[in-house]
Design a protein around this motif. Structure first.
Motif, short mmCIF file in Angstrom:
data_model
loop_
_atom_site.label_atom_id
_atom_site.label_comp_id
_atom_site.label_asym_id
_atom_site.label_seq_id
_atom_site.Cartn_x
_atom_site.Cartn_y
_atom_site.Cartn_z
N ASP A 67 0.83 -1.21 0.00
CA ASP A 67 0.00 0.00 0.00
C ASP A 67 0.87 1.26 0.00
N MET A 68 1.94 1.24 0.76
CA MET A 68 2.84 2.40 0.82
C MET A 68 3.50 2.63 -0.54
N LEU A 69 3.82 1.55 -1.24
CA LEU A 69 4.45 1.70 -2.56
C LEU A 69 3.51 2.34 -3.57
N VAL A 70 2.21 2.08 -3.43
CA VAL A 70 1.24 2.74 -4.30
C VAL A 70 1.28 4.25 -4.06
N ASP A 71 1.32 4.65 -2.79
CA ASP A 71 1.42 6.07 -2.46
C ASP A 71 2.72 6.66 -3.00
N TYR A 72 3.80 5.91 -2.89
CA TYR A 72 5.10 6.37 -3.38
C TYR A 72 5.06 6.59 -4.90
N ALA A 73 4.38 5.71 -5.60
CA ALA A 73 4.26 5.87 -7.06
C ALA A 73 3.52 7.16 -7.40
N VAL A 74 2.49 7.47 -6.65
CA VAL A 74 1.73 8.71 -6.87
C VAL A 74 2.63 9.91 -6.62
N MET A 75 3.42 9.88 -5.55
CA MET A 75 4.31 11.00 -5.25
C MET A 75 5.38 11.17 -6.32
N ARG A 76 5.87 10.06 -6.87
CA ARG A 76 6.85 10.15 -7.96
C ARG A 76 6.24 10.81 -9.19
N ASP A 77 5.00 10.44 -9.51
CA ASP A 77 4.30 11.07 -10.64
C ASP A 77 4.10 12.56 -10.41
N GLN A 78 3.75 12.92 -9.18
CA GLN A 78 3.56 14.34 -8.85
C GLN A 78 4.87 15.10 -8.96
N ALA A 79 5.96 14.50 -8.52
CA ALA A 79 7.26 15.16 -8.59
C ALA A 79 7.68 15.35 -10.05
N ARG A 80 7.41 14.34 -10.89
CA ARG A 80 7.72 14.48 -12.33
C ARG A 80 6.90 15.60 -12.95
N THR A 81 5.63 15.66 -12.62
CA THR A 81 4.75 16.70 -13.15
C THR A 81 5.23 18.08 -12.70
#
Length: 87
Positions: A67-81
């Motif tokens: 579950d934490m890795l799913v959140d981490y993936a979202v944060m990575r996408d936000q950082a890229r954006t």
């Protein structure tokens, strides 16, 4: 009801002090820019990603780490954006 100027002034002073202290917490200007407003996105090799996927598959169903890795993936996408918006 009688107006109490002393109490009113004390509240105003506390508000002014709190505002000053909170403003000191700001580390980035509101204009954005290349001043570190966007967190860096670490790039992982394909080999490392494959290893991580294998390890993730070994975790039990409903794992908190998954579950934490799913959140981490979202944060990575936000950082890229964020970084793409600055460039």
């Amino acid at each position: 009801m009688m107006f109490n100027a002393g109490c009113w002034m004390r509240r105003l002073a506390v508000l002014a002090i709190a505002t000053s202290l909170l403003a000191g917490c700001a580390t980035v200007g509101s204009e954005g820019g290349e001043s570190g407003a966007c967190p860096p996105v670490v790039e992982y090799s394909r080999k490392f990603q494959a290893r991580a996927a294998e390890e993730l598959a070994l975790l039990p169903e409903g794992s908190a780490i998954a579950d934490m890795l799913v959140d981490y993936a979202v944060m990575r996408d936000q950082a890229r954006t964020c970084a793409d918006g600055i460039r």
